[in-house]
Design a protein around this motif. Structure first.
Motif, PDB file in Angstrom:
ATOM      1  N   SER A   1       0.827  -1.219   0.000  1.00 15.48           N
ATOM      2  CA  SER A   1       0.000   0.000   0.000  1.00 15.48           C
ATOM      3  C   SER A   1       0.855   1.261   0.000  1.00 15.48           C
ATOM      4  O   SER A   1       0.389   2.337  -0.363  1.00 15.48           O
ATOM      5  CB  SER A   1      -0.926   0.010   1.218  1.00 15.48           C
TER       6      SER A   1
ATOM      7  N   GLN B   1      -5.706   2.163 -10.533  1.00 15.75           N
ATOM      8  CA  GLN B   1      -6.512   1.910  -9.341  1.00 15.75           C
ATOM      9  C   GLN B   1      -5.742   2.157  -8.045  1.00 15.75           C
ATOM     10  O   GLN B   1      -6.323   2.174  -6.967  1.00 15.75           O
ATOM     11  CB  GLN B   1      -7.022   0.461  -9.348  1.00 15.75           C
ATOM     12  N   LYS B   2      -4.441   2.362  -8.149  1.00 12.91           N
ATOM     13  CA  LYS B   2      -3.598   2.483  -6.957  1.00 12.91           C
ATOM     14  C   LYS B   2      -3.487   3.938  -6.499  1.00 12.91           C
ATOM     15  O   LYS B   2      -3.364   4.849  -7.317  1.00 12.91           O
ATOM     16  CB  LYS B   2      -2.194   1.928  -7.246  1.00 12.91           C
ATOM     17  N   VAL B   3      -3.542   4.133  -5.193  1.00 13.01           N
ATOM     18  CA  VAL B   3      -3.267   5.449  -4.608  1.00 13.01           C
ATOM     19  C   VAL B   3      -1.762   5.550  -4.375  1.00 13.01           C
ATOM     20  O   VAL B   3      -1.185   4.727  -3.667  1.00 13.01           O
ATOM     21  CB  VAL B   3      -4.014   5.640  -3.277  1.00 13.01           C
TER      22      VAL B   3
ATOM     23  N   THR C   1       1.333   7.622  -2.814  1.00 16.41           N
ATOM     24  CA  THR C   1       1.692   8.673  -1.864  1.00 16.41           C
ATOM     25  C   THR C   1       2.691   9.622  -2.525  1.00 16.41           C
ATOM     26  O   THR C   1       3.287   9.301  -3.566  1.00 16.41           O
ATOM     27  CB  THR C   1       2.326   8.081  -0.596  1.00 16.41           C
TER      28      THR C   1
ATOM     29  N   GLN D   1      -7.016  12.529  -9.270  1.00 15.97           N
ATOM     30  CA  GLN D   1      -7.811  12.721  -8.057  1.00 15.97           C
ATOM     31  C   GLN D   1      -6.901  12.827  -6.836  1.00 15.97           C
ATOM     32  O   GLN D   1      -5.983  12.033  -6.664  1.00 15.97           O
ATOM     33  CB  GLN D   1      -8.771  11.544  -7.888  1.00 15.97           C
ATOM     34  N   THR D   2      -7.160  13.812  -6.003  1.00 17.51           N
ATOM     35  CA  THR D   2      -6.461  13.917  -4.720  1.00 17.51           C
ATOM     36  C   THR D   2      -7.197  13.072  -3.691  1.00 17.51           C
ATOM     37  O   THR D   2      -8.397  13.240  -3.489  1.00 17.51           O
ATOM     38  CB  THR D   2      -6.420  15.378  -4.226  1.00 17.51           C
ATOM     39  N   VAL D   3      -6.477  12.122  -3.092  1.00 19.83           N
ATOM     40  CA  VAL D   3      -7.046  11.302  -2.025  1.00 19.83           C
ATOM     41  C   VAL D   3      -6.519  11.894  -0.722  1.00 19.83           C
ATOM     42  O   VAL D   3      -5.361  11.680  -0.355  1.00 19.83           O
ATOM     43  CB  VAL D   3      -6.638   9.822  -2.175  1.00 19.83           C
TER      44      VAL D   3
ATOM     45  N   MET E   1      -3.695  10.845   1.854  1.00 18.73           N
ATOM     46  CA  MET E   1      -2.991   9.671   1.307  1.00 18.73           C
ATOM     47  C   MET E   1      -2.105  10.025   0.128  1.00 18.73           C
ATOM     48  O   MET E   1      -0.907   9.790   0.135  1.00 18.73           O
ATOM     49  CB  MET E   1      -4.012   8.591   0.897  1.00 18.73           C
TER      50      MET E   1
ATOM     51  N   PHE F   1      -2.382  10.549  -4.453  1.00 17.06           N
ATOM     52  CA  PHE F   1      -3.056  10.804  -5.718  1.00 17.06           C
ATOM     53  C   PHE F   1      -3.319   9.501  -6.461  1.00 17.06           C
ATOM     54  O   PHE F   1      -2.574   8.536  -6.346  1.00 17.06           O
ATOM     55  CB  PHE F   1      -2.214  11.720  -6.608  1.00 17.06           C
ATOM     56  N   LYS F   2      -4.405   9.497  -7.245  1.00 16.79           N
ATOM     57  CA  LYS F   2      -4.737   8.368  -8.109  1.00 16.79           C
ATOM     58  C   LYS F   2      -5.567   8.898  -9.263  1.00 16.79           C
ATOM     59  O   LYS F   2      -5.979  10.069  -9.275  1.00 16.79           O
ATOM     60  CB  LYS F   2      -5.488   7.287  -7.353  1.00 16.79           C
TER      61      LYS F   2
END
Length: 219
Positions: free
Chosen positions: A42, A163-165, A167, A208-210, A213, A215-216
């Motif tokens: 992760s 699909q991965k976030v 860091t 997209q900013t998560v 966490m 970006f993805k």
């Protein structure tokens, strides 16, 4: 250098694999439980995971569905039943090696998977984005977007694993090939610049900013 994560609870086997693969030019990381392996995957990007099935914490069977969304997986297991092999391959494993295995055979199979990765199609498509990895160009609906080399590498990383976030640390280490300094705003600045360049194409929202966490790419 290609990065391999070894998820194996047997210290001797894990250390043997790490030492042998590093002697052959790979950068190896170790996890000794399913929970530790999940945490590492992760936080970082790996080109390949070597996965044991009988692990403390989360089992290999529980992990594999998540792993195959992000990278290639070779299962290492004493379970030799055909049904087990078929089930894991259907879940997305790229290869399956029964224990005990010959270390040279493992190396050969690792090379096959990573060679396939290197030789895969040199273009990536995500929604309206189309990148050419040889020309280092991003095309959106027929329009070439002028990016710096580092901006391009950020886009490339996100498109490889939509699909991965990722860091900020993941992105920095991949793009700059150096250790990330906590609090550095470099990634935010580069993402902002990319979005600005994409604004005229109407695709700047793809990144997209998560919050809390990284970006993805949007689903």
């Amino acid at each position: 250098m290609q990065k391999i994560l070894i998820i194996e609870d047997d210290n001797d086997i894990n250390n043997m694999i790490k030492e042998f693969l590093q002697e052959n030019g790979y950068l190896c990381f170790q996890a000794f439980s399913g929970s530790e392996g999940k945490l590492l995957i992760s936080m970082n990007h790996y080109d390949l995971v070597l996965l044991d099935l009988m692990l403390p914490g989360l089992s290999g069977e529980e992990l594999i569905s998540e792993l195959v969304k992000q990278t290639k997986v070779i299962v290492l297991s004493a379970k030799s039943e055909i049904e087990t092999k078929v089930n894991l391959l259907e879940l997305g494993a790229n290869d399956y090696i029964c224990k005990p295995f010959d270390i040279d055979e493992l190396l050969a199979r690792v090379k096959v998977q990573l060679r396939q990765d290197v030789n895969k199609q040199r273009q990536l498509i995500y929604k309206d984005w189309h990148i050419d990895l040889d020309l280092m160009t991003l095309e959106v609906n027929g329009k070439i977007i002028e990016l710096t080399a580092r901006e391009f590498k950020i886009i490339e990383l996100l498109m490889h694993y939509p699909q991965k976030v990722f860091t900020k640390e993941n992105i920095y280490e991949y793009v700059w090939e150096d250790d990330y300094i906590v609090g550095d705003k470099t990634i935010n600045v580069h993402i902002s610049n990319i979005r600005t360049k994409l604004k005229t194409t109407g695709t700047d929202h793809y990144i997209q900013t998560v919050w809390g966490m990284g970006f993805k790419l949007i689903e």
